[in-house]
Scaffold this active site. Structure first.
Site, PDB file in Angstrom:
ATOM      1  N   GLY A  46      87.889 -23.735  20.197  1.00 14.55           N
ATOM      2  CA  GLY A  46      87.274 -25.016  20.832  1.00 14.55           C
ATOM      3  C   GLY A  46      88.112 -25.641  21.201  1.00 14.55           C
ATOM      4  N   GLN A  51      91.098 -34.173  23.465  1.00 11.90           N
ATOM      5  CA  GLN A  51      92.334 -33.395  23.124  1.00 11.90           C
ATOM      6  C   GLN A  51      93.233 -33.268  24.253  1.00 11.90           C
ATOM      7  OE1 GLN A  51      90.010 -30.247  20.888  1.00 11.90           O
ATOM      8  NE2 GLN A  51      91.875 -30.597  19.713  1.00 11.90           N
ATOM      9  N   CYS A  94      93.369 -27.222  13.663  1.00 11.34           N
ATOM     10  CA  CYS A  94      92.921 -28.107  14.791  1.00 11.34           C
ATOM     11  C   CYS A  94      94.250 -27.917  15.783  1.00 11.34           C
ATOM     12  CB  CYS A  94      92.568 -29.396  14.633  1.00 11.34           C
ATOM     13  SG  CYS A  94      92.396 -30.530  15.798  1.00 11.34           S
ATOM     14  N   LEU A  95      93.994 -27.652  17.052  1.00 13.44           N
ATOM     15  CA  LEU A  95      94.978 -27.836  17.868  1.00 13.44           C
ATOM     16  C   LEU A  95      95.822 -29.127  18.206  1.00 13.44           C
ATOM     17  CD1 LEU A  95      93.380 -25.678  20.621  1.00 13.44           C
ATOM     18  CD2 LEU A  95      95.041 -24.873  19.184  1.00 13.44           C
ATOM     19  N   HIS A 136      83.157 -29.613  14.344  1.00 15.09           N
ATOM     20  CA  HIS A 136      84.499 -30.097  14.535  1.00 15.09           C
ATOM     21  C   HIS A 136      84.692 -30.632  16.101  1.00 15.09           C
ATOM     22  CE1 HIS A 136      88.959 -29.099  13.967  1.00 15.09           C
ATOM     23  NE2 HIS A 136      88.714 -29.401  15.258  1.00 15.09           N
ATOM     24  N   GLU A 137      84.275 -29.916  17.117  1.00 13.07           N
ATOM     25  CA  GLU A 137      84.226 -30.478  18.190  1.00 13.07           C
ATOM     26  C   GLU A 137      83.571 -31.747  18.531  1.00 13.07           C
ATOM     27  OE1 GLU A 137      86.926 -29.274  19.581  1.00 13.07           O
ATOM     28  OE2 GLU A 137      86.646 -27.429  18.382  1.00 13.07           O
ATOM     29  N   HIS A 140      85.490 -34.641  17.218  1.00 14.00           N
ATOM     30  CA  HIS A 140      86.520 -35.141  18.168  1.00 14.00           C
ATOM     31  C   HIS A 140      85.897 -36.271  19.005  1.00 14.00           C
ATOM     32  CE1 HIS A 140      90.313 -32.930  17.453  1.00 14.00           C
ATOM     33  NE2 HIS A 140      89.605 -31.800  17.349  1.00 14.00           N
TER      34      HIS A 140
END
Ligand code: GNR
Ligand code: NI
Length: 174
Positions: A46, A51, A94-95, A136-137, A140
């Site tokens: 995702g 990000q 998480c990236l 999760h997204e 963000h």
């Protein structure tokens, strides 16, 4: 399509709230394409626009296991219509917090309403990893990171490690 640089903690942009888009026009489609490429390259399941430094309420998700059969989802202006009471725990990463993982509990199912790549209004009932990833997204888009659900001790340790890794990367580059 082009691959973009992914911001990492403690970049303050990651704490900003993203803005709704007015329509899925060519600029947004371009953004979605860049995000998908960036996510696949990372690799991740995702990615939220914030990000890559774009404060728009746009996310891309692909939780398919088979690399040959890609199942990308393009989601703009997501609204959570309902969430189950029962929770499910996944080891999240998480990236934007590279190489660190922790168990997080979230509602096991969620129902969302959103605009797809073609600008159509869609509804989706998600469960399992897809539900976790979508939540999760959406976090963000609201400036929330998975470490915010951990104890202060764990969260501070992860932030400290992330900052240390950043310094090490800087040393190699300079
Ligand atoms: O690649 C990712 N894996 C992942 C695993 C469990 C729960 C959430 C995620 S999302 C993450 C990519 C990312 O940082 N998206 O914002
Ligand atoms: Ni993330």
């Amino acid at each position: 399509m082009s691959k973009k640089k992914i911001l990492t903690v403690p970049d303050p942009i990651l704490r900003q709230i993203s803005n709704p888009i007015s329509e899925v026009n060519s600029e947004i489609k371009n953004l979605m394409d860049d995000m998908l490429e960036t996510m696949y390259e990372a690799p991740g399941i995702g990615l939220a626009a914030v990000q890559i430094g774009i404060l728009k309420r746009v996310i891309v998700v692909d939780v398919s296991k088979d690399a040959k059969k890609k199942e990308p989802l393009f989601i703009a202006n997501p609204e959570i219509l309902s969430q189950s009471k029962d929770l499910i725990s996944y080891e999240e990463g998480c990236l934007s917090i590279p190489n660190q993982f922790a168990e997080v509990q979230r509602p096991s199912m969620c129902k969302i309403k959103y605009l797809n790549y073609n600008g159509e209004t869609k509804e989706l009932n998600a469960e399992g990893l897809l539900a976790t990833c979508i939540q999760h997204e959406i976090d963000h888009l609201n400036g929330v990171l998975f470490i915010d659900y951990l104890s202060k001790l764990k969260k501070d340790l992860m932030l400290k490690k992330a900052k240390k890794q950043k310094k090490e990367i800087d040393r190699v580059v300079v």
